[in-house]
Design an enzyme around this catalytic site. Structure first.
Site, short mmCIF file in Angstrom:
data_model
loop_
_atom_site.label_atom_id
_atom_site.label_comp_id
_atom_site.label_asym_id
_atom_site.label_seq_id
_atom_site.Cartn_x
_atom_site.Cartn_y
_atom_site.Cartn_z
N ASN A 1 -22.77 25.84 -21.69
CA ASN A 1 -23.30 24.71 -20.93
C ASN A 1 -22.87 24.79 -19.46
OD1 ASN A 1 -24.32 23.60 -23.37
ND2 ASN A 1 -22.31 22.69 -23.79
N GLN B 1 -7.01 -2.72 4.13
CA GLN B 1 -6.13 -1.87 3.34
C GLN B 1 -6.83 -1.38 2.07
OE1 GLN B 1 -1.83 -2.82 3.03
NE2 GLN B 1 -2.24 -3.26 0.87
N SER C 1 -19.38 24.48 -26.56
CA SER C 1 -19.31 23.26 -27.35
C SER C 1 -18.20 23.39 -28.37
CB SER C 1 -20.65 23.05 -28.05
OG SER C 1 -20.50 22.23 -29.19
N ASN D 1 -1.12 -2.53 12.90
CA ASN D 1 -2.59 -2.53 12.88
C ASN D 1 -3.18 -1.35 13.65
OD1 ASN D 1 -2.19 -4.87 11.51
ND2 ASN D 1 -2.98 -6.25 13.09
N HIS E 1 -43.06 17.89 -9.57
CA HIS E 1 -43.05 17.06 -10.79
C HIS E 1 -42.51 17.84 -11.98
CE1 HIS E 1 -45.69 14.36 -8.47
NE2 HIS E 1 -46.28 15.48 -8.11
N SER F 1 0.85 -1.20 0.00
CA SER F 1 0.00 0.00 0.00
C SER F 1 0.88 1.25 0.00
CB SER F 1 -0.92 0.00 1.23
OG SER F 1 -0.16 0.04 2.41
N1 ARG Z 1 -0.94 -1.36 5.23
C1 ARG Z 1 -1.93 -1.97 6.09
C2 ARG Z 1 -3.28 -1.25 5.98
O1 ARG Z 1 -3.39 -0.30 5.34
C3 ARG Z 1 -1.49 -1.95 7.51
C4 ARG Z 1 -0.52 -3.01 7.80
C5 ARG Z 1 -1.03 -4.14 8.58
N2 ARG Z 1 -0.62 -5.32 7.90
C6 ARG Z 1 -0.68 -6.53 8.42
N3 ARG Z 1 -0.31 -7.48 7.67
N4 ARG Z 1 -1.06 -6.78 9.62
O2 ARG Z 1 -4.22 -1.69 6.59
#
Ligand code: ARG
Length: 483
Positions: free
Chosen positions: A282, A319, A274, A109, A155, A26
């Site tokens: 528009n 995620q 346009s 987490n 309406h 991510s």
């Molecule tokens: N990048 C993860 C998210 O956006 C957080 C990491 C937690 N990853 C894990 N494998 N416990 O939620």
């Protein structure tokens, strides 16, 4: 260090990622929470040092490394599955092995949940401010057009005359509830999950309240399993934004229709032409505002379906949930700003509006009300006016209808002048002065009430901004004590 949630350098050595590496990552999406993560790291390190869990000296080194990492920005981060891992790696690169103490007593987490909340509250405040500006723009239109009569529709058929002010305040009031919903959601966004660790708490004697305070959160999410894994705050914030976008779509649609009828001219800045039809102007910006309700509903649906049925506690489905909230808050925030600008700059064509206000016998209800006030049962009056509507919709037609339905001339039971007044769109508006009605005096009262409501909401939003700014400054001072 064993087990599935062992993280950081060690974890990366054990799991290369392989072909799924970029799918798992991510990191690029985490750009959005880079600054949040640095702040969360700082607060966590300060708390660890205060609680004697790490030494002050190493805390200082980590905090100094974080300053450098922040200056270098997200793009300079080393590789990592996500921003949390990458920043930790960068800290260790700068501080050495001792930098690995930063991740004591937490997990990615609780860390990511904290970062999302920390960033989202800023975004929600921006969206809130946009709603306040839109309300101000609507109030300005209302103030300028208390006496501008226009047709009102049901309406999409001409129904009863109203004023531009009454129309504008109808949206001001709706947006004020959108403000309220976002403020309400903000209260549940601004709570701290930090210290929940992976989901099962920690053996270290952390001070969860202190770290919440350092980050400007109002309170701590107590149960560690709930704190690390719940994302209902994303769902409700997105839902509140979706309600706002739905309000905006109605406002935009009205303006598109009004522009097509020559009632209002959208400013050049909010229109386009346009590529083939040279005469066209528009109201494109408003059509896009209207469309954003679709994006927002998509965001709610994406979140709800991603979150549905997830087992406790953390799953990386989460995620993929987060970006729905970012996309929604960006789209709806921008649409709100554009709507405010389009409203503020639109030019109302008072002549066309006055001419059209009485079209389609829009004063019929007022005439029926008058006859009922003079003693006829409302249903009889309704029927009589319906007959007149078929035959010219003027005094003569009403008189003929009276003779036909009641066998009596109109003037035998109602003043002709009163009938003429009821047939006039402006007089018709002026007579509807019940609470919240379109009559100028009723609108003036609504304008006053809305000024108070808006000022109070501005105050609420400002207080929240000040609280997080104060926390940011205070955290900076704490950090300065170590580096
Ligand atoms: N990048 C993860 C998210 O956006 C957080 C990491 C937690 N990853 C894990 N494998 N416990 O939620």
């Amino acid at each position: 260090m064993t087990g599935e949630d062992t993280e950081g350098v060690v974890r990366r050595d054990r799991f290369s990622g392989g072909p799924a590496r970029s799918f798992l990552s991510s990191l690029s999406a985490d750009r959005r929470i880079f600054a949040a993560d640095v702040a969360v790291d700082r607060a966590h390190v300060v708390m660890l040092a205060e609680c004697g869990i790490i030494g002050s000296e190493v805390a200082g080194e980590i905090l100094e490394a974080l300053d450098g990492i922040e200056d270098a920005s997200h793009g300079a981060l080393p590789e990592g599955e996500d921003v949390h891992e990458a920043i930790e790696t960068a800290v260790i690169e700068r501080v050495g092995e001792e930098g690995g103490r930063m991740h004591t007593a937490r997990s990615r987490n609780d860390e990511v949940a904290t970062c999302i909340r920390y960033r989202l509250r800023e975004d929600v405040l921006e969206a809130l401010e946009a709603t306040l500006d839109l309300r101000e723009a609507l109030r300005t239109v209302a103030r300028e057009h208390v006496g501008t009569t226009m047709p009102g529709y049901t309406h999409l058929q001409p129904a009863q005359p109203i004023t531009v002010a009454h129309w504008a305040l109808s949206y001001e009031q709706a947006v004020s509830r959108d403000t309220e919903r976002l403020l309400d959601a903000y209260g549940r966004v601004n709570r701290s999950p930090l210290g929940a660790a992976a989901f099962a708490g920690t053996t270290f004697d952390v001070d969860r309240e202190r770290v919440a305070d350092l980050l400007g959160f109002d309170s701590v999410l107590e149960n560690s399993m709930d704190a690390a894994s719940s994302r209902d705050f994303l769902l409700e914030t997105t839902a509140a934004l979706s309600a706002l976008a739905t309000t905006l779509s109605g406002l935009a649609e009205d303006l598109v229709v009004f522009a097509s009828r020559g009632f209002v001219e959208v400013d050049d800045d909010y229109a386009s032409t346009s590529s083939i039809m040279p005469q066209k102007k528009n109201p494109d910006s408003l059509e896009l505002v209207r469309a954003v309700a679709g994006d927002a509903a998509g965001g709610v649906s994406g979140l709800a379906t991603t979150l549905k049925g997830l087992p406790r506690a953390y799953n990386i489905d989460l995620q993929r949930a987060t970006p729905h909230a970012w996309e929604t808050v960006d789209a709806v925030g921008e649409a709100t700003i554009v709507a405010a600008g389009a409203v503020a700059t639109a030019d109302w064509n008072e002549d066309v509006l006055a001419r059209e206000a009485g079209a389609g016998f829009s004063t019929a209800t007022g005439v029926a009300d008058l006859l009922a006030a003079e003693g006829l049962p409302f249903r009889t009056a309704h029927e009589m006016v319906a007959v007149a509507a078929e035959n010219g919709a003027d005094y003569a037609a009403l008189d003929a209808a009276s003779r036909e339905v009641l066998g009596e001339s109109l003037e035998s039971y109602v003043e002709p002048a009163a009938v003429e007044a009821a047939l006039d769109p402006a007089e018709s508006v002026a007579s509807r002065d019940s609470l919240g009605g379109p009559a100028p005096q009723a609108v003036e009262a609504s304008l006053e009430a809305s000024a108070e409501g808006l000022a109070a909401d501005r105050e609420r939003v400002a207080e929240r901004r000040e609280a997080i700014e104060a926390a940011r400054v205070a955290l900076g001072e704490e950090v300065a004590g170590y580096v």
